[in-house]
Design a protein around this motif. Sequence first.
Motif, PDB file in Angstrom:
ATOM      1  N   LEU A  18       0.810  -1.417  -0.075  1.00  0.00           N
ATOM      2  CA  LEU A  18      -0.040   0.174   0.077  1.00  0.00           C
ATOM      3  C   LEU A  18       0.878   1.192  -0.250  1.00  0.00           C
ATOM      4  N   ALA A  19       2.066   1.202   0.371  1.00  0.00           N
ATOM      5  CA  ALA A  19       2.924   2.499   0.501  1.00  0.00           C
ATOM      6  C   ALA A  19       4.239   2.234   0.115  1.00  0.00           C
ATOM      7  N   SER A  20       5.426   2.184   0.878  1.00  0.00           N
ATOM      8  CA  SER A  20       6.733   1.982   0.479  1.00  0.00           C
ATOM      9  C   SER A  20       7.169   0.638  -0.370  1.00  0.00           C
ATOM     10  N   LEU A  48       4.209  -5.848  -5.273  1.00  0.00           N
ATOM     11  CA  LEU A  48       5.095  -6.349  -4.288  1.00  0.00           C
ATOM     12  C   LEU A  48       6.436  -6.386  -5.222  1.00  0.00           C
ATOM     13  N   ASN A  49       6.365  -6.417  -6.198  1.00  0.00           N
ATOM     14  CA  ASN A  49       7.624  -6.560  -7.181  1.00  0.00           C
ATOM     15  C   ASN A  49       7.940  -5.229  -8.021  1.00  0.00           C
ATOM     16  N   PHE A  55       8.101   4.339  -3.710  1.00  0.00           N
ATOM     17  CA  PHE A  55       6.893   3.556  -3.658  1.00  0.00           C
ATOM     18  C   PHE A  55       6.891   2.352  -4.307  1.00  0.00           C
ATOM     19  N   ALA A  56       5.988   1.527  -3.723  1.00  0.00           N
ATOM     20  CA  ALA A  56       5.847   0.334  -4.504  1.00  0.00           C
ATOM     21  C   ALA A  56       4.953   0.307  -5.572  1.00  0.00           C
ATOM     22  N   GLY A  57       5.524   0.873  -6.528  1.00  0.00           N
ATOM     23  CA  GLY A  57       4.806   1.108  -7.791  1.00  0.00           C
ATOM     24  C   GLY A  57       4.131   2.481  -7.770  1.00  0.00           C
ATOM     25  N   PRO A  58       3.502   3.081  -8.826  1.00  0.00           N
ATOM     26  CA  PRO A  58       2.814   4.340  -8.933  1.00  0.00           C
ATOM     27  C   PRO A  58       1.446   4.142  -7.942  1.00  0.00           C
ATOM     28  N   THR A  87       0.070   5.740   1.610  1.00  0.00           N
ATOM     29  CA  THR A  87      -1.317   5.262   1.486  1.00  0.00           C
ATOM     30  C   THR A  87      -2.206   6.258   1.395  1.00  0.00           C
ATOM     31  N   THR A  88      -2.131   7.302   1.726  1.00  0.00           N
ATOM     32  CA  THR A  88      -3.280   8.447   1.864  1.00  0.00           C
ATOM     33  C   THR A  88      -3.133   8.934   0.293  1.00  0.00           C
TER      34      THR A  88
END
Length: 298
Positions: A18-20, A48-49, A55-58, A87-88
């Motif tokens: 959800l975040a980093s 996850l990848n 961030f973990a993706g845009p 997340t926000t």
Amino acid sequence: MIRPNALQAGDTVAITALASKIDYDQYVIPAREILESWGLNVVESKSLNESFHGFAGPDTRRCEDFQQFLDDPSVKAIFSARGGYGTTRFLDEINYEAFGKSPKWIVGFSDITAVLCDVYALGYESIHGPMPKTFAWDEFSLQSLRKVLFGESVRYQSPPQAFNRLGQVQAPLIGGNLCLLSHLMGTRSEINTEGCILFMEDTDEYHYALDRYLVHLHRAGKLGNLAGLLVGSFSDLKDQPEDFGSSIYEIVRYWTDAYDFPIAFDFPVGHEAVNVALPLGRTAELTVTAQETTLAFS
């Protein structure tokens, strides 16, 4: 509050980011093995990848992944792989219509406080607790998460602390990361603390910033109507108490001095190894005595 069904062996759960961004091999693979050892089937998000700056993706990717699992009635729990930040940024884009028809557990802490408060505002329980990145930090905390997920009762104890205020109360539990609790005010995720036991924790902050967040909660009327207060760990602070003039214990007691609800410090929740699972929205019994603090759920 609506409580999602307790997990059972054979249920499907999801891990998403959800975040980093997260190191998949170091954290996700071992976490998946743990969840599978509990008899659960695990599905994973594409994020996850992925990596997009920190961030973990845009935002769109993380949002789509979360929405997919919220909408899938076969998924009984969603674990955020880690916190961090982000997340926000997309939370207002989330649609909970399908979630409302098939409620599921959402699990996380730190930045994930935003999601937990979002579903709390809608009337659903969630779990503030260990995430895949922190599964290996402490076995007791991990087992507390398993117990809450599978519908077992939990009871926590912590030693006495000089700044505690004694008392006993039974009330719904709500809370999370102090910075997020402050920043969520004025949004749809803002929490109603009236008659509740509030818990708070934080990390990597200055003492003046912690004071600022508590000033905000105080001015917004979030402290005066509490039934009780649990103060967790405040880890890796960027300065010393003498730099600001007050410790976190003194800051909290200053802004709650006018009230008489019980307060327990050094409760095992936050960015430390011991971070027990807390079901948000569930009624808890808090007892603060000169000998110990206990928090029990039926």
